[in-house]
Write an enzyme that holds these catalytic residues in place. Structure first.
Site, PDB file in Angstrom:
ATOM      1  N   THR A 196       0.847  -1.197   0.000  1.00 35.84           N
ATOM      2  CA  THR A 196       0.000   0.000   0.000  1.00 35.84           C
ATOM      3  C   THR A 196       0.880   1.244   0.000  1.00 35.84           C
ATOM      4  O   THR A 196       1.852   1.331   0.752  1.00 35.84           O
ATOM      5  CB  THR A 196      -0.932   0.027   1.218  1.00 35.84           C
ATOM      6  OG1 THR A 196      -1.827  -1.083   1.144  1.00 35.84           O
ATOM      7  CG2 THR A 196      -1.756   1.318   1.246  1.00 35.84           C
ATOM      8  N   PHE A 209       1.194   5.152   0.881  1.00 26.22           N
ATOM      9  CA  PHE A 209       0.642   6.158   1.782  1.00 26.22           C
ATOM     10  C   PHE A 209       1.219   7.523   1.440  1.00 26.22           C
ATOM     11  O   PHE A 209       2.371   7.633   1.001  1.00 26.22           O
ATOM     12  CB  PHE A 209       0.991   5.831   3.240  1.00 26.22           C
ATOM     13  CG  PHE A 209       0.285   4.630   3.800  1.00 26.22           C
ATOM     14  CD1 PHE A 209      -0.841   4.773   4.586  1.00 26.22           C
ATOM     15  CD2 PHE A 209       0.762   3.350   3.555  1.00 26.22           C
ATOM     16  CE1 PHE A 209      -1.493   3.678   5.119  1.00 26.22           C
ATOM     17  CE2 PHE A 209       0.122   2.241   4.077  1.00 26.22           C
ATOM     18  CZ  PHE A 209      -1.014   2.400   4.869  1.00 26.22           C
TER      19      PHE A 209
END
Length: 287
Positions: A176, A178
């Protein structure tokens, strides 16, 4: 990144969420502040209740995570950094529980399908929660041995749960991205290498406006790593979010922005920041 004057960083979810893990990985000395929603995390920074926010924007399996391009125009926040967090899902149960005891599994809407093969083998009922750590917290509070959660190793430590099975995600390359947000920009020096710039803009109502607007980046040798479109509530204005390799103060970027201005309006600089090493690692891996 200098963090001497920072004390807190906000994230969406409960303590132990992957966003919390990312906060602790980048800023181990800061206090992490849980928020119920992405909007609340944004507002915590805007209102001065938190110095920074850590917001997930993309996942290699689930795709877009948060509609940051909708939230960014609402407040004068700047992107001051990025972080790529590997996601390793754990099956968490009550202390002493065995995997054969589990009949129900709780987790986030993205985490459950990422572990579909494993869950199919268990033949369990899945339950969706607002976040992975929140599911783990509820499992710990309810005390039912038949219920487990898919969450992080950090969540297991915080809520005193056993890890019944590690790395249960279907795909190993689960990462992921960020964004780190602040009320003030923190620009690298223009001559620094491996720099990203993020922009928002709206194309003018002329033929081939987007093609012409982006042409300046190509002719000036600037690579665009992300381009997303969205429309307003009246489906009238086409707006775009983009990430570009390069510093906005470099001559090449300034020329590209000059050309962009002919075909776009309301150009908003969201931030210029150091690229995360994961980008270069990915290039080296693919080479």
């Amino acid at each position: 990144m200098k963090v001497d004057h920072y004390k807190t960083i906000a994230f969406q979810g409960a303590h132990g969420a992957y966003s919390d893990m990312s906060c602790r990985a980048v800023f181990p000395d800061l206090k992490t502040v849980p928020c119920d929603s992405f909007d609340e995390a944004f507002r915590a920074v805007m209102d001065g209740r938190s110095d920074l926010a850590m917001i997930p924007v993309d996942n290699t399996i689930a795709g877009r995570v948060a509609d940051v391009h909708h939230l960014m125009p609402q407040g004068d926040l700047f992107i001051i950094g990025e972080h790529f967090q590997p996601i390793n899902h754990m099956l968490l149960g009550l202390p002493g529980a065995k995997i054969e005891d589990i009949k129900h599994v709780h987790s986030h809407v993205h985490a459950i399908p990422q572990c579909r093969k494993f869950l199919n083998k268990l033949n369990v009922t899945s339950h969706v929660h607002a976040d992975t750590a929140g599911a783990a917290k509820e499992i710990a509070a309810n005390g039912d041995v038949q219920h487990a959660a898919i969450a992080s190793e950090l969540a297991a430590e915080i809520y005193n749960l056993d890890i019944l099975e590690r790395d249960i995600e279907d795909q190993a390359r689960n990462v992921t991205r960020f964004l780190i947000l602040s009320t003030e920009p923190h620009f690298p020096e223009p001559e620094e290498a491996h720099v990203m710039t993020s922009l928002l803009f709206e194309v003018r109502n002329i033929p081939a406006a987007l093609y012409k607007a982006l042409g300046g980046f190509a002719t000036n040798g600037l690579s665009m790593t992300k381009l997303e479109s969205y429309v307003d509530q009246q489906f009238q204005a086409a707006r775009f979010y983009c990430d570009i390799e390069g510093h906005h103060e470099s001559p090449e970027f300034e020329h590209a922005l000059e050309e962009l201005g002919f075909y776009a309006k309301d150009v908003k600089l969201l931030g210029t920041y150091k690229a995360h090493p994961f980008r270069q690692q990915t290039l080296d891996h693919d080479a």
